[in-house]
Design an enzyme around this catalytic site. Structure first.
Site, PDB file in Angstrom:
ATOM      1  N   HIS A  86       0.897  -1.112   0.091  1.00  0.00           N
ATOM      2  CA  HIS A  86       0.089   0.071   0.170  1.00  0.00           C
ATOM      3  C   HIS A  86       0.859   1.224   0.024  1.00  0.00           C
ATOM      4  O   HIS A  86       1.693   1.350   1.104  1.00  0.00           O
ATOM      5  CB  HIS A  86      -0.985   0.054   1.214  1.00  0.00           C
ATOM      6  CG  HIS A  86      -1.733   1.107   1.184  1.00  0.00           C
ATOM      7  ND1 HIS A  86      -1.803   2.064   2.422  1.00  0.00           N
ATOM      8  CD2 HIS A  86      -2.684   1.459   0.687  1.00  0.00           C
ATOM      9  CE1 HIS A  86      -2.748   2.955   2.136  1.00  0.00           C
ATOM     10  NE2 HIS A  86      -3.267   2.588   1.351  1.00  0.00           N
ATOM     11  N   HIS A 135      -0.943  10.210  -3.075  1.00  0.00           N
ATOM     12  CA  HIS A 135      -2.142   9.940  -2.894  1.00  0.00           C
ATOM     13  C   HIS A 135      -3.363  11.044  -2.985  1.00  0.00           C
ATOM     14  O   HIS A 135      -4.643  10.817  -3.062  1.00  0.00           O
ATOM     15  CB  HIS A 135      -2.324   9.520  -1.494  1.00  0.00           C
ATOM     16  CG  HIS A 135      -3.356   9.071  -0.709  1.00  0.00           C
ATOM     17  ND1 HIS A 135      -4.186  10.066  -0.068  1.00  0.00           N
ATOM     18  CD2 HIS A 135      -3.869   7.877  -0.769  1.00  0.00           C
ATOM     19  CE1 HIS A 135      -5.390   9.156   0.334  1.00  0.00           C
ATOM     20  NE2 HIS A 135      -5.221   8.063  -0.138  1.00  0.00           N
TER      21      HIS A 135
HETATM   22  O1  G3P Z   1      -6.961   1.809  -2.775  1.00  0.00           O
HETATM   23  C1  G3P Z   1      -7.073   0.866  -1.685  1.00  0.00           C
HETATM   24  C2  G3P Z   1      -6.892   2.015  -0.729  1.00  0.00           C
HETATM   25  O2  G3P Z   1      -5.470   2.800  -0.908  1.00  0.00           O
HETATM   26  C3  G3P Z   1      -7.770   3.184  -0.681  1.00  0.00           C
HETATM   27  O3  G3P Z   1      -7.534   4.071   0.430  1.00  0.00           O
HETATM   28  O4  G3P Z   1      -7.270   6.384   0.760  1.00  0.00           O
HETATM   29  O5  G3P Z   1      -5.234   4.588   0.933  1.00  0.00           O
HETATM   30  O6  G3P Z   1      -6.148   5.373  -1.285  1.00  0.00           O
HETATM   31  P1  G3P Z   1      -6.438   5.069   0.362  1.00  0.00           P
HETATM   32 CA    CA Z   2      -5.352   3.849  -2.711  1.00  0.00          CA
END
Ligand code: G3P
Ligand code: CA
Length: 348
Positions: free
Chosen positions: A35, A77
């Site tokens: 992530h 992000h």
């Molecule tokens: O894309 C999956 C997860 O990353 C969604 O949350 O806010 O971290 O992009 P975010």
């Molecule tokens: Ca994401």
């Protein structure tokens, strides 16, 4: 329903309803999705964080993507630059009326000149104080093309095949700014030879209209993941997230997508009075429609209430719930957990 009975019930439903593809997916080991890279250790979405995730043998590495003023996809992000770069000190007079610095107001050259850093909250303090020290390091915001080159190069030198897991951020915002983020991302994938790699690229978005556009208008063959948010987060989508979690909602999703990316607390709902984990039926409903389930975000330094350790969290989702993959800031820990499970299976 007690957990064991509930799980047996779900297993029975799944055995009857799962189509062949989902059976195959369920039989293989779940995928580890880094992530924002190995963001538990290095500032999110920097190339060092991606190289570290690769070295940790993540199956997929995530890219959140926004566009610059000149329409170049960069890996970031937020649609804003202020929480993860030094934009406010470098370009103090470039904020909009709301006080925020929008990536789309800056050229690629300007964004390249910024220093990327560990994420700060609105109070100016590090969101995760135990992670890489804030305001430290000489990191940059990469383009999507640069990141693909890095991953592809490491695949070559490390003899691996690592996937891309690309999220289109703020598609409606971009459209209002006169930009088509879906089109721009597909162009980069085509240039890099990734646009047909159906086993190696996922595209994800909170906005159902953008996923339908990708599938039906742009006709991408790449697997699509419908992200499911909490309505309170204000994600850039008009979709009804509560409806998406119902049987009828997932019937709809299965028409244009290949899986869902729910928040992990839409699956684990807490503990009941006797201390048993309370689980939603979202995973069973999705599997029954052939949809993969990749929940987010697994963080060893931010555990959900009622979960005593990261290992317990992974055990719940991987061994008991049976998800097909997960997003984690700590890909090494998920990889290690799955490795232990593989050894366990071999001994059976
Ligand atoms: O894309 C999956 C997860 O990353 C969604 O949350 O806010 O971290 O992009 P975010
Ligand atoms: Ca994401």
């Amino acid at each position: 329903m007690r957990r064991r009975h509930r799980l047996r019930h779900l297993a029975l439903i799944s055995a009857i309803l799962l189509p062949w593809a989902a059976m195959t997916a369920a039989a293989s080991l779940p995928i580890v999705i880094a992530h924002r890279g190995a963001s538990g250790y290095l500032p999110e979405h920097t190339l060092p964080a991606k190289a570290m995730a690769h070295a940790m043998d993540a199956d997929f590495i995530e890219q959140d993507v926004v566009l610059t003023r000149d329409g170049v996809p960069v890996v970031l992000h937020d649609i804003h630059l202020d929480a993860t770069t030094d934009v406010a000190t470098r370009f103090p007079d470039r904020a909009r009326a709301d006080g925020r610095y929008y990536a789309i107001d800056f050229s690629l050259e300007e964004i390249r000149s910024l220093r990327a850093q560990e994420r700060l909250g609105s109070d100016g303090q590090a969101v995760y104080p135990g992670r890489f020290p804030a305001h430290t390091g000489n990191f940059r915001v990469p383009t999507l093309a640069e990141e693909i080159d890095l991953i592809s190069g490491l695949d070559h030198s490390r003899q691996r095949r690592t996937g891309l897991y690309i999220e289109l951020k703020g598609p409606r915002f971009h459209r209002n700014e006169g930009q088509d983020i879906a089109l721009r991302v597909l162009e980069v994938l085509r240039e890099k030879g990734y646009d047909q790699r159906t086993g190696q690229v996922f595209l994800q978005c909170f906005d159902d209209a953008t996923l339908r556009y990708l599938r039906h208008d742009l006709q991408t063959p790449l697997p699509l993941i419908q992200l499911i948010a909490d309505p309170g987060w204000g994600e850039d989508s008009a979709v009804d997230y509560a409806f998406l979690q119902t049987a009828a909602g997932l019937d709809e999703v299965a028409r244009y997508a290949d899986g869902i990316g729910p928040w992990l607390e839409q699956i684990y709902l807490g503990r009941d009075a006797s201390g048993e984990a309370v689980l939603s039926d979202l995973v069973a409903l999705a599997h029954a429609r052939g949809l993969q389930v990749h929940p987010y975000t697994f963080r060893s330094d931010a555990l959900p209430e009622g979960i005593e350790s990261f290992t317990a969290l992974l055990d719940l989702f991987l061994n008991q719930v049976g998800v097909d993959g997960l997003f984690t800031d700590f890909p090494d820990l998920a990889r290690e957990f799955l490795q232990d499970r593989r050894q366990y299976r071999t001994q059976q």
